[in-house]
Enzyme design. Structure first.
Site, PDB file in Angstrom:
ATOM      1  N   ASP A  87      13.961 110.296  36.893  1.00  0.00           N
ATOM      2  CA  ASP A  87      13.021 109.428  36.185  1.00  0.00           C
ATOM      3  C   ASP A  87      12.778 108.122  36.932  1.00  0.00           C
ATOM      4  O   ASP A  87      13.435 107.833  37.930  1.00  0.00           O
ATOM      5  CB  ASP A  87      13.518 109.159  34.750  1.00  0.00           C
ATOM      6  CG  ASP A  87      15.012 108.838  34.684  1.00  0.00           C
ATOM      7  OD1 ASP A  87      15.585 108.472  35.709  1.00  0.00           O
ATOM      8  OD2 ASP A  87      15.590 108.947  33.594  1.00  0.00           O
ATOM      9  N   ASN A 139      21.566 107.800  22.188  1.00  0.00           N
ATOM     10  CA  ASN A 139      20.684 108.466  21.213  1.00  0.00           C
ATOM     11  C   ASN A 139      20.417 109.928  21.597  1.00  0.00           C
ATOM     12  O   ASN A 139      19.545 110.571  21.031  1.00  0.00           O
ATOM     13  CB  ASN A 139      19.354 107.707  21.066  1.00  0.00           C
ATOM     14  CG  ASN A 139      18.497 107.751  22.327  1.00  0.00           C
ATOM     15  OD1 ASN A 139      18.898 108.317  23.349  1.00  0.00           O
ATOM     16  ND2 ASN A 139      17.310 107.164  22.266  1.00  0.00           N
ATOM     17  N   HIS A 166      19.399 111.087  24.586  1.00  0.00           N
ATOM     18  CA  HIS A 166      18.374 111.368  25.596  1.00  0.00           C
ATOM     19  C   HIS A 166      18.987 111.830  26.916  1.00  0.00           C
ATOM     20  O   HIS A 166      20.097 111.429  27.271  1.00  0.00           O
ATOM     21  CB  HIS A 166      17.417 110.189  25.793  1.00  0.00           C
ATOM     22  CG  HIS A 166      17.946 109.021  26.565  1.00  0.00           C
ATOM     23  ND1 HIS A 166      17.872 107.729  26.081  1.00  0.00           N
ATOM     24  CD2 HIS A 166      18.522 108.906  27.774  1.00  0.00           C
ATOM     25  CE1 HIS A 166      18.382 106.897  26.973  1.00  0.00           C
ATOM     26  NE2 HIS A 166      18.794 107.584  28.010  1.00  0.00           N
ATOM     27  N   GLU A 219      13.335 110.980  25.253  1.00  0.00           N
ATOM     28  CA  GLU A 219      13.823 110.360  24.026  1.00  0.00           C
ATOM     29  C   GLU A 219      13.744 111.362  22.867  1.00  0.00           C
ATOM     30  O   GLU A 219      13.094 112.403  22.972  1.00  0.00           O
ATOM     31  CB  GLU A 219      12.954 109.125  23.698  1.00  0.00           C
ATOM     32  CG  GLU A 219      12.969 108.035  24.780  1.00  0.00           C
ATOM     33  CD  GLU A 219      14.271 107.225  24.798  1.00  0.00           C
ATOM     34  OE1 GLU A 219      15.314 107.711  24.325  1.00  0.00           O
ATOM     35  OE2 GLU A 219      14.221 106.083  25.304  1.00  0.00           O
TER      36      GLU A 219
HETATM   37  C1  GLP Z   1      19.385 105.859  31.310  1.00  0.00           C
HETATM   38  C2  GLP Z   1      18.816 106.968  32.232  1.00  0.00           C
HETATM   39  C3  GLP Z   1      19.482 108.284  31.973  1.00  0.00           C
HETATM   40  C4  GLP Z   1      20.943 108.007  31.668  1.00  0.00           C
HETATM   41  C5  GLP Z   1      21.074 107.322  30.345  1.00  0.00           C
HETATM   42  C6  GLP Z   1      22.473 106.816  30.053  1.00  0.00           C
HETATM   43  O1  GLP Z   1      18.498 104.919  30.912  1.00  0.00           O
HETATM   44  N1  GLP Z   1      17.412 107.136  32.280  1.00  0.00           N
HETATM   45  O2  GLP Z   1      19.310 109.128  33.090  1.00  0.00           O
HETATM   46  O3  GLP Z   1      21.670 109.203  31.637  1.00  0.00           O
HETATM   47  O4  GLP Z   1      20.087 106.325  30.180  1.00  0.00           O
HETATM   48  O5  GLP Z   1      22.731 105.672  30.801  1.00  0.00           O
HETATM   49  P1  GLP Z   1      24.172 105.212  31.217  1.00  0.00           P
HETATM   50  O6  GLP Z   1      24.714 106.270  32.127  1.00  0.00           O
HETATM   51  O7  GLP Z   1      23.983 103.910  31.933  1.00  0.00           O
HETATM   52  O8  GLP Z   1      24.958 105.094  29.969  1.00  0.00           O
END
Ligand code: GLP
Length: 261
Positions: free
Chosen positions: A67, A136, A138, A143
């Protein structure tokens, strides 16, 4: 799904890195699915240490990021193009020309996202996809209520995701409102997906993804449809799994031919 529960976040990174290294050793030109966020950082650190010691060579592999934000410059330190270059491509010695990130600045977003899915297919598909999970549920930036068959596309970030990612920006208002993300359908086409999660803050999301109903309300639950999904979590992130003892038992008694270490 294979669920692996390990004592510490560092163990999660090391075992996920074992898995990825085994894919690259078997296929030096492997296609890696790359994730950003904090969750995969221990994986990249562990892989980088193997590369530094001459134990692993990732220079022939290619990569596709999950992404990218829309609305910040490419050279912004928190653009995912910058993060992937800094945390992955450099430390792992990957060839920058073989690593792609969705183009969040494209004038024609629909063409750019369709082109991204086409490029993944033309590269032969993703051999192993690294994933984190949002609190959440995702994955990527899919989302809640994302379609299980969605493709790479533009999405609006949930307010809770913008809050969670505010730690990377000087001002919470600087967090972009939109992003491009591989779709759940795109992610499900990877040959192997490896989701990592650490900490109690991910425990509900992990339980919903692994043991909850298939539901667009928890995009991570789409992985239940995948033939080869490995979920590697520390004790804290595993704390809401009702079958944790069973997962420990099956991992400890894994047949030798299924071991990757
Ligand atoms: C982010 C990314 C995801 C990631 C998730 C969790 O914003 N777009 O790819 O897995 O949210 O983030 P983190 O690993 O910092 O908890």
């Amino acid at each position: 799904m294979e669920i692996i529960i390990l004592p510490t976040p560092a163990d999660v990174g090391r075992v996920a890195a074992d898995l990825i290294a085994s894919v690259v050793r078997a296929k030096p030109a492997a296609v890696l699915g790359l994730a950003t966020g904090s969750s995969p950082l221990d994986i990249y650190r562990s892989l980088a240490a193997r590369v530094a010691s001459g134990d692993l060579d990732v220079s022939e592999a290619s990569g596709f990021a999950l992404d990218e934000y829309v609305g910040i410059p490419l050279e912004h330190p928190e653009s995912y193009a910058s993060v992937i270059a800094r945390d992955v491509v450099g430390p792992l010695g990957m060839d920058p020309a073989r690593v792609r990130v969705p183009d969040g600045r494209a004038a024609d977003i629909e063409a750019a996202t369709a082109d991204y899915d086409r490029a993944i297919a033309e590269a032969g598909g993703v051999d192993i996809q690294i994933l984190g999970i949002g609190a959440n549920g995702h994955i990527g930036f899919n989302e809640p209520t994302s379609s299980f068959s969605s493709r790479t596309r533009i999405k609006t970030l949930a307010p809770s995701t913008r809050e969670a990612n505010a730690r990377f920006f000087d001002d919470p208002d600087d967090v972009p409102t939109h992003c491009l993300t591989q779709g759940l359908g795109t992610i499900l086409e990877a040959r192997h997906v490896v989701l990592v999660a650490q900490g109690a803050g991910k425990a509900d999301a992990v339980a919903a993804a692994v043991e909850g109903p298939l539901s667009a309300m928890c995009p991570g639950s789409a992985l239940q449809l995948h033939q080869h999904a490995t979920v590697i979590v520390d004790e804290a992130a595993a704390s809401r799994l009702t079958l944790a003892e069973y997962y420990r038992y099956t991992y400890a008694n894994k047949p030798a031919f299924q071991r990757f270490e």
